[in-house]
Design a protein around this motif. Structure first.
Motif, PDB file in Angstrom:
ATOM      1  N   VAL A  11      -9.080   0.636  30.430  1.00  0.00           N
ATOM      2  CA  VAL A  11      -9.142   1.507  29.255  1.00  0.00           C
ATOM      3  C   VAL A  11      -9.144   0.681  27.971  1.00  0.00           C
ATOM      4  N   VAL A  12     -10.060   1.006  27.074  1.00  0.00           N
ATOM      5  CA  VAL A  12     -10.035   0.414  25.731  1.00  0.00           C
ATOM      6  C   VAL A  12      -9.028   1.198  24.904  1.00  0.00           C
ATOM      7  N   LEU A  13      -8.123   0.490  24.250  1.00  0.00           N
ATOM      8  CA  LEU A  13      -7.090   1.141  23.455  1.00  0.00           C
ATOM      9  C   LEU A  13      -7.563   1.292  22.014  1.00  0.00           C
ATOM     10  N   ASN A  14      -7.008   2.243  21.333  1.00  0.00           N
ATOM     11  CA  ASN A  14      -7.478   2.526  19.974  1.00  0.00           C
ATOM     12  C   ASN A  14      -7.147   1.407  19.002  1.00  0.00           C
ATOM     13  N   SER A  15      -8.140   0.984  18.275  1.00  0.00           N
ATOM     14  CA  SER A  15      -7.951  -0.003  17.227  1.00  0.00           C
ATOM     15  C   SER A  15      -9.154   0.094  16.306  1.00  0.00           C
ATOM     16  N   LYS A  16      -8.907  -0.076  15.013  1.00  0.00           N
ATOM     17  CA  LYS A  16      -9.978   0.159  14.039  1.00  0.00           C
ATOM     18  C   LYS A  16     -11.142  -0.818  14.222  1.00  0.00           C
ATOM     19  N   ASP A  17     -10.821  -2.112  14.312  1.00  0.00           N
ATOM     20  CA  ASP A  17     -11.920  -3.078  14.346  1.00  0.00           C
ATOM     21  C   ASP A  17     -11.786  -4.089  15.478  1.00  0.00           C
ATOM     22  N   LYS A  18     -10.798  -3.907  16.340  1.00  0.00           N
ATOM     23  CA  LYS A  18     -10.648  -4.816  17.478  1.00  0.00           C
ATOM     24  C   LYS A  18     -10.777  -3.995  18.752  1.00  0.00           C
ATOM     25  N   ALA A  19     -10.656  -4.635  19.875  1.00  0.00           N
ATOM     26  CA  ALA A  19     -10.804  -3.893  21.130  1.00  0.00           C
ATOM     27  C   ALA A  19      -9.767  -4.334  22.151  1.00  0.00           C
ATOM     28  N   PRO A  20      -8.479  -4.088  21.874  1.00  0.00           N
ATOM     29  CA  PRO A  20      -7.488  -4.363  22.915  1.00  0.00           C
ATOM     30  C   PRO A  20      -7.761  -3.449  24.100  1.00  0.00           C
ATOM     31  N   TYR A  21      -7.501  -3.929  25.307  1.00  0.00           N
ATOM     32  CA  TYR A  21      -7.735  -3.056  26.462  1.00  0.00           C
ATOM     33  C   TYR A  21      -6.692  -3.329  27.541  1.00  0.00           C
ATOM     34  N   ILE A  22      -6.520  -2.331  28.399  1.00  0.00           N
ATOM     35  CA  ILE A  22      -5.558  -2.468  29.496  1.00  0.00           C
ATOM     36  C   ILE A  22      -6.332  -2.527  30.799  1.00  0.00           C
ATOM     37  N   ILE A  23      -5.952  -3.479  31.658  1.00  0.00           N
ATOM     38  CA  ILE A  23      -6.581  -3.546  32.986  1.00  0.00           C
ATOM     39  C   ILE A  23      -5.497  -3.545  34.055  1.00  0.00           C
ATOM     40  N   TYR A  24      -5.897  -3.096  35.226  1.00  0.00           N
ATOM     41  CA  TYR A  24      -5.039  -3.150  36.408  1.00  0.00           C
ATOM     42  C   TYR A  24      -5.615  -4.223  37.315  1.00  0.00           C
ATOM     43  N   VAL A  25      -4.741  -4.976  37.946  1.00  0.00           N
ATOM     44  CA  VAL A  25      -5.174  -6.129  38.728  1.00  0.00           C
ATOM     45  C   VAL A  25      -4.548  -6.056  40.118  1.00  0.00           C
ATOM     46  N   GLU A  26      -5.411  -6.046  41.134  1.00  0.00           N
ATOM     47  CA  GLU A  26      -4.913  -6.055  42.514  1.00  0.00           C
ATOM     48  C   GLU A  26      -4.678  -7.504  42.928  1.00  0.00           C
ATOM     49  N   VAL A  27      -3.509  -7.765  43.491  1.00  0.00           N
ATOM     50  CA  VAL A  27      -3.171  -9.125  43.904  1.00  0.00           C
ATOM     51  C   VAL A  27      -2.571  -9.095  45.307  1.00  0.00           C
ATOM     52  N   LEU A  28      -2.624 -10.242  45.975  1.00  0.00           N
ATOM     53  CA  LEU A  28      -1.918 -10.404  47.248  1.00  0.00           C
ATOM     54  C   LEU A  28      -0.793 -11.407  47.032  1.00  0.00           C
ATOM     55  N   GLU A  29       0.424 -10.977  47.285  1.00  0.00           N
ATOM     56  CA  GLU A  29       1.579 -11.856  47.116  1.00  0.00           C
ATOM     57  C   GLU A  29       1.523 -12.975  48.151  1.00  0.00           C
ATOM     58  N   CYS A  30       1.912 -14.195  47.739  1.00  0.00           N
ATOM     59  CA  CYS A  30       1.889 -15.326  48.674  1.00  0.00           C
ATOM     60  C   CYS A  30       3.148 -16.170  48.508  1.00  0.00           C
ATOM     61  N   GLU A  31       3.367 -17.061  49.471  1.00  0.00           N
ATOM     62  CA  GLU A  31       4.565 -17.912  49.446  1.00  0.00           C
ATOM     63  C   GLU A  31       4.515 -18.874  48.270  1.00  0.00           C
ATOM     64  N   ARG A  32       3.424 -19.669  48.235  1.00  0.00           N
ATOM     65  CA  ARG A  32       3.244 -20.624  47.134  1.00  0.00           C
ATOM     66  C   ARG A  32       1.800 -20.618  46.702  1.00  0.00           C
ATOM     67  N   PHE A  33       1.589 -20.400  45.425  1.00  0.00           N
ATOM     68  CA  PHE A  33       0.226 -20.299  44.901  1.00  0.00           C
ATOM     69  C   PHE A  33      -0.595 -21.554  45.192  1.00  0.00           C
ATOM     70  N   GLU A  34       0.032 -22.714  45.024  1.00  0.00           N
ATOM     71  CA  GLU A  34      -0.708 -23.984  45.128  1.00  0.00           C
ATOM     72  C   GLU A  34      -1.186 -24.254  46.548  1.00  0.00           C
ATOM     73  N   THR A  35      -0.381 -23.881  47.546  1.00  0.00           N
ATOM     74  CA  THR A  35      -0.695 -24.280  48.916  1.00  0.00           C
ATOM     75  C   THR A  35      -1.284 -23.151  49.762  1.00  0.00           C
ATOM     76  N   SER A  36      -1.083 -21.901  49.349  1.00  0.00           N
ATOM     77  CA  SER A  36      -1.628 -20.784  50.131  1.00  0.00           C
ATOM     78  C   SER A  36      -3.148 -20.731  49.979  1.00  0.00           C
ATOM     79  N   GLY A  37      -3.828 -20.417  51.095  1.00  0.00           N
ATOM     80  CA  GLY A  37      -5.279 -20.312  51.045  1.00  0.00           C
ATOM     81  C   GLY A  37      -5.723 -19.090  50.263  1.00  0.00           C
ATOM     82  N   ILE A  38      -6.941 -19.164  49.711  1.00  0.00           N
ATOM     83  CA  ILE A  38      -7.487 -18.013  48.978  1.00  0.00           C
ATOM     84  C   ILE A  38      -7.842 -16.917  49.978  1.00  0.00           C
ATOM     85  N   PRO A  39      -7.437 -15.675  49.709  1.00  0.00           N
ATOM     86  CA  PRO A  39      -7.755 -14.585  50.643  1.00  0.00           C
ATOM     87  C   PRO A  39      -9.264 -14.423  50.831  1.00  0.00           C
ATOM     88  N   LEU A  40      -9.658 -13.972  52.007  1.00  0.00           N
ATOM     89  CA  LEU A  40     -11.071 -13.741  52.288  1.00  0.00           C
ATOM     90  C   LEU A  40     -11.574 -12.519  51.524  1.00  0.00           C
TER      91      LEU A  40
END
Length: 458
Positions: free
Chosen positions: A55-84
Motif C-alpha cells: 500500500v502507498v501511504l498518503n503523502s503530498k509529494d513523497k511515496a512512503p509505502y508499506i510492504i509485507y514480506v514472507e520469510v523462512l526462519e533459519c538457524e543462522r543466516f550466514e550458513t543456512s542454505g537459500i530456500p528453493l
C-alpha cells in the motif's frame, strides 16, 4: 528505496499503487535470495513479497509505502542454505481459475483462489471504505516535515485487479483486521505457506525523509523503557524500530493491531470512553478494567516521554490506540527544541484531554490517582539514571544539523527537566501541577482545532 523514488514522480495515488504492485511483482522473480529484513528480531531468508498487499501511504509529494514480506526462519543466516524457489500458483486468467499449467498440479483450490481473492468477504458495506479515507493527514504540513501519522499504524489495506475493466480496484478493509487474520490470509495464498518455519513481516519504506531524529527518539524511548523495567515501575511504552539507510531514506517497523485516535473518532463516531465500552465491555468487566489499566500505564509513560523530550505535533493522527487499550505515540519529527512552523502552539507539558481522563474514570477515580502516582514513580526512576538518557542525546548532537538541536541550550534544558535538586515531595507537587496544567491547557485545544481546520484531523 529505488522503487520509492520512482513512485514519487507519479501524480496520483492510484498510479503510485499500481506501479508499486507491478515493481514488487518483478522483484519476486529474484526471490528467494540471501537477503533479510534488518528490522526483524530473528534470522531468516526472504522468500516472497505478496505484492498485491502493498500500500502507498498518503503523502503530498513523497511515496512512503508499506510492504509485507514472507520469510523462512533459519538457524543462522550466514550458513543456512537459500530456500528453493516454489512456483507461484500459475493461474492463466482470473476467469478460468481451473485452467492450470502442468507445474501447478498439487496446489489446493483455496491456494489458487488465494492468489486473486485476497479480499475477505464482508456482510455489509459499512465494513469497508476507500483507501483515500486512510491517513488523509498529510495535506498541509510544516515545510521539511512529513507527519508519519497513520503510516505507522498497521491498518489493513488490500488491492485486487478487476477482471472486467483490467483497472486496479483498491479496497481498504476494516481497520481492525487483526494481524493474525492478515497472516492467515496471506499464508493461505502463498506457495511457501505450508512450511512450518514460514513467517510474515511488515515494514514501511520511506524515501525523502530524514529518519535520524526518529532514531534518536527510539534510542531514548528504549533507554527509558529499560530504566523503568529495572526500577519495577509498570509504565508501558512501545518503541518501534527505525532503520536509517541514508540522510533521506530508511525503514520503520509498523505498529501492529493499532489505529489512530483520529480514525477511531472518524469511523466510530463515538467518544473515546464509549469506544472503550464498545470494544471491551461494560465498566465492571475484567476486559474493560484490563484495557483501562493498559490505557493508564501507557498514558503515564508517554506523558513522561512527551515532557522529557518536549514532543510536539501531538494531534490525534499521531497517537495510536491498540487492541489491548494502550496508547502509542508515533512521529517524533518535533522534539527537544523544534516545533511545527515554530508556532509555539503546544505549551503544555504533555497531551491530557478530558477524553483521556474520562477513560481513566474521572478526576476523582482511583485510576486517575494511579496515573499520577505512576508519573511520579517514573520521573524518580528516570532521574536516578539521567546520565544514560542525556548521553544518547549528547552523542547524537555532535556535528549534527538536525532541527531538534536548534540552539546551544538543548542539553541544559533537558537536564533541567529531570529536576535533580527537588525532594520527592517537591516532585509530587510538580507532577500535580503538570497534570493540572496539561488538563486545562487551552493550547492543546487550539492545536487540535488548528489540525482539524487545516488537515481534517479529528
Amino acid at each position: 528505496m529505488g522503487i520509492g523514488k520512482r513512485l514519487a514522480t507519479l501524480p496520483t495515488k492510484e498510479q503510485k499503487t499500481w506501479q508499486l504492485i507491478s515493481e514488487l511483482s518483478q522483484l519476486n522473480h529474484k526471490l528467494p535470495a540471501r537477503v533479510w529484513l534488518p528490522t526483524a528480531a530473528f534470522d531468516h531468508h526472504v522468500v516472497r513479497v505478496p505484492h498485491t498487499q502493498a500500500v502507498v501511504l498518503n503523502s503530498k509529494d513523497k511515496a512512503p509505502y508499506i510492504i509485507y514480506v514472507e520469510v523462512l526462519e533459519c538457524e543462522r543466516f550466514e550458513t543456512s542454505g537459500i530456500p528453493l524457489r516454489i512456483p507461484e500458483t500459475c493461474i492463466r486468467s482470473a476467469r478460468s481459475v481451473d485452467n492450470l499449467l502442468p507445474e501447478c498440479v498439487g496446489i489446493t483450490a483455496e491456494q489458487r483462489a488465494g492468489s486473486f481473492s485476497t479480499v475477505p468477504n464482508y456482510d455489509n458495506d459499512d465494513e469497508a471504505w476507500a483507501v483515500d479515507d486512510i491517513g488523509k493527514l498529510e495535506v498541509e504540513l510544516p515545510e521539511g516535515h512529513t507527519s508519519s501519522s497513520d503510516n505507522i499504524s498497521q491498518f489493513s489495506v488490500d488491492s485486487i485487479t478487476s477482471t472486467e475493466s483490467k483497472e486496479p480496484v483498491f479496497i481498504a478493509v476494516a481497520l481492525k483486521e487483526p494481524w493474525q487474520e492478515k497472516v492467515r490470509r496471506i499464508r493461505e495464498g502463498s506457495p511457501y505457506g505450508h512450511l512450518p518455519n514460514w513467517r510474515l513481516l511488515s515494514v514501511i519504506v520511506k524515501c525523502g525523509d530524514d529518519l535520524r531524529q526518529e532514531l534518536l527518539a527510539f534510542q531514548v524511548l528504549s533507554q527509558l523503557q529499560s530504566i523503568w523495567e529495572q526500577e519495577h515501575v509498570p509504565l508501558w511504552i512501545k518503541p518501534y524500530k527505525i532503520l536509517v539507510m541514508s540522510s533521506d531514506s530508511g525503514m520503520i517497523e509498523p505498529v501492529l493491531n493499532a489505529v489512530s485516535l483520529h480514525q477511531v473518532r472518524k469511523q466510530s463516531q463515538l467518544s473515546l470512553l464509549d469506544y472503550f465500552l464498545q470494544e471491551h465491555g461494560s465498566y465492571t468487566t475484567e476486559a474493560f478494567l484490563t484495557a483501562q489499566c493498559n490505557f493508564v500505564e501507557s498514558c503515564a509513560g508517554y506523558s513522561l516521554i512527551c515532557y522529557l523530550l518536549q514532543v510536539k505535533d501531538r494531534h490525534n493522527g499521531n497517537i495510536l490506540l491498540d487492541s489491548e487499550g494502550h496508547i502509542i505515540h508515533i512521529d517524533f519529527g518535533f522534539i527537544l527544541s523544534s516545533s511545527p512552523r515554530n508556532l509555539g502552539f503546544e505549551t503544555s507539558a504533555f497531551k491530557l484531554t478530558s477524553e483521556f481522563v474520562d477513560v481513566m474514570g474521572g478526576l476523582d477515580g482511583d485510576m486517575f490517582n494511579y496515573y499520577k502516582m505512576l508519573m511520579l514513580q517514573g520521573l524518580i526512576a528516570a532521574r536516578k539514571h539521567m546520565e544514560k538518557v542525556v548521553q544518547i542525546v549528547e552523542i547524537m548532537q555532535q556535528g549534527s544539523h538536525l532541527p531538534c538541536f536548534h540552539g546551544s541550550s538543548t542539553i541544559r534544558y533537558l537536564k533541567e527537566r529531570f529536576h535533580m535538586s527537588l525532594t520527592e515531595e517537591q516532585l509530587q507537587v510538580l507532577v500535580e501541577q503538570m497534570v493540572d496544567g496539561s488538563m486545562r491547557s487551552i493550547t492543546t485545544k487550539l492545536y487540535d482545532g488548528f489540525q482539524y481546520f487545516t488537515n481534517g484531523i479529528m
